[in-house]
Design a protein around this motif. Structure first.
Motif, PDB file in Angstrom:
ATOM      1  N   MET A   1      -3.914 -94.519  59.186  1.00 32.70           N
ATOM      2  CA  MET A   1      -4.813 -93.867  58.240  1.00 32.70           C
ATOM      3  C   MET A   1      -4.758 -94.615  56.917  1.00 32.70           C
ATOM      4  O   MET A   1      -3.696 -94.912  56.420  1.00 32.70           O
ATOM      5  CB  MET A   1      -4.387 -92.415  58.037  1.00 32.70           C
ATOM      6  N   SER A  23      -4.626 -87.280  53.126  1.00 33.45           N
ATOM      7  CA  SER A  23      -5.757 -87.431  54.041  1.00 33.45           C
ATOM      8  C   SER A  23      -5.265 -87.228  55.468  1.00 33.45           C
ATOM      9  O   SER A  23      -4.439 -88.003  55.954  1.00 33.45           O
ATOM     10  CB  SER A  23      -6.363 -88.825  53.905  1.00 33.45           C
ATOM     11  N   HIS A  24      -5.761 -86.183  56.113  1.00 32.09           N
ATOM     12  CA  HIS A  24      -5.357 -85.892  57.486  1.00 32.09           C
ATOM     13  C   HIS A  24      -6.340 -84.902  58.095  1.00 32.09           C
ATOM     14  O   HIS A  24      -6.765 -83.962  57.431  1.00 32.09           O
ATOM     15  CB  HIS A  24      -3.943 -85.305  57.511  1.00 32.09           C
ATOM     16  N   PRO A  25      -6.703 -85.073  59.382  1.00 33.60           N
ATOM     17  CA  PRO A  25      -7.694 -84.174  60.002  1.00 33.60           C
ATOM     18  C   PRO A  25      -7.219 -82.739  60.210  1.00 33.60           C
ATOM     19  O   PRO A  25      -8.035 -81.822  60.217  1.00 33.60           O
ATOM     20  CB  PRO A  25      -8.001 -84.838  61.345  1.00 33.60           C
ATOM     21  N   GLU A  27      -6.123 -80.777  62.823  1.00 29.09           N
ATOM     22  CA  GLU A  27      -6.757 -80.033  63.919  1.00 29.09           C
ATOM     23  C   GLU A  27      -5.770 -79.031  64.517  1.00 29.09           C
ATOM     24  O   GLU A  27      -4.630 -79.375  64.822  1.00 29.09           O
ATOM     25  CB  GLU A  27      -7.239 -80.991  65.007  1.00 29.09           C
ATOM     26  N   ASP A  33     -15.151 -79.214  70.584  1.00 39.35           N
ATOM     27  CA  ASP A  33     -16.095 -80.282  70.268  1.00 39.35           C
ATOM     28  C   ASP A  33     -17.478 -79.746  70.635  1.00 39.35           C
ATOM     29  O   ASP A  33     -17.701 -79.296  71.773  1.00 39.35           O
ATOM     30  CB  ASP A  33     -15.756 -81.529  71.084  1.00 39.35           C
ATOM     31  N   HIS A  43      -3.633 -81.790  66.126  1.00 42.85           N
ATOM     32  CA  HIS A  43      -3.199 -82.958  65.348  1.00 42.85           C
ATOM     33  C   HIS A  43      -3.011 -82.488  63.912  1.00 42.85           C
ATOM     34  O   HIS A  43      -3.967 -82.336  63.165  1.00 42.85           O
ATOM     35  CB  HIS A  43      -4.255 -84.062  65.427  1.00 42.85           C
ATOM     36  N   SER A  67      -5.298 -76.454  56.168  1.00 44.95           N
ATOM     37  CA  SER A  67      -6.630 -77.053  56.178  1.00 44.95           C
ATOM     38  C   SER A  67      -6.616 -78.583  56.156  1.00 44.95           C
ATOM     39  O   SER A  67      -5.626 -79.210  55.801  1.00 44.95           O
ATOM     40  CB  SER A  67      -7.432 -76.550  54.984  1.00 44.95           C
ATOM     41  N   LYS A  68      -7.754 -79.154  56.523  1.00 46.17           N
ATOM     42  CA  LYS A  68      -7.966 -80.601  56.511  1.00 46.17           C
ATOM     43  C   LYS A  68      -7.711 -81.153  55.107  1.00 46.17           C
ATOM     44  O   LYS A  68      -8.033 -80.504  54.111  1.00 46.17           O
ATOM     45  CB  LYS A  68      -9.415 -80.877  56.940  1.00 46.17           C
ATOM     46  N   ASN A  69      -7.145 -82.351  55.033  1.00 43.55           N
ATOM     47  CA  ASN A  69      -6.829 -83.024  53.767  1.00 43.55           C
ATOM     48  C   ASN A  69      -6.066 -82.092  52.819  1.00 43.55           C
ATOM     49  O   ASN A  69      -6.539 -81.758  51.733  1.00 43.55           O
ATOM     50  CB  ASN A  69      -8.094 -83.560  53.101  1.00 43.55           C
ATOM     51  N   ASP A  91       3.420 -86.146  61.374  1.00 47.79           N
ATOM     52  CA  ASP A  91       2.618 -85.167  62.107  1.00 47.79           C
ATOM     53  C   ASP A  91       3.104 -84.989  63.545  1.00 47.79           C
ATOM     54  O   ASP A  91       4.069 -85.631  63.975  1.00 47.79           O
ATOM     55  CB  ASP A  91       1.120 -85.492  62.030  1.00 47.79           C
TER      56      ASP A  91
END
Length: 104
Positions: A1, A23-25, A27, A33, A43, A67-69, A91
């Motif tokens: 990343m 910065s990280h997704p 999930e 999807d 993740h 949450s994301k980021n 992670d």
């Protein structure tokens, strides 16, 4: 990343305030999807550690509910201007990120 952590540290009196954006997704493993209708694999960041002078000053253990980021802010005592603080995360897939910044 690329560039996984943006951080800064500022001394206010005797207390150092650290702020970081990672910065990280992030999930959860429960979201589908839209195109395939299959679950997106989990993740997420599991551990965040901040060190100063080789001492652990903050440790957070997270799960998929963040949450994301993610953004984190915390304070600790004892540091001086010009010293360095380091922040690192790991992670659930074994990936990691780290950054260091000078205390202003």
């Amino acid at each position: 990343m690329a560039n996984p952590i943006k951080m800064r540290a500022k001394l206010k009196g005797e207390v150092t305030e650290v702020k970081a954006l990672m910065s990280h997704p992030m999930e959860t493993g429960r979201r589908k999807d839209k195109a395939t209708e299959k679950l997106i694999p989990a993740h997420f960041i599991q551990e965040v550690v901040c060190t100063w002078q080789e001492k652990e000053v903050m440790k957070a253990l997270w799960s998929g509910g963040v949450s994301k980021n993610p953004y984190i802010a915390f304070r600790f005592k004892g540091a001086k201007k010009g010293e360095t603080v380091q922040l690192a995360w790991t992670d659930n897939k074994g990936e990691s990120g780290s950054a260091a910044t000078e205390i202003k």
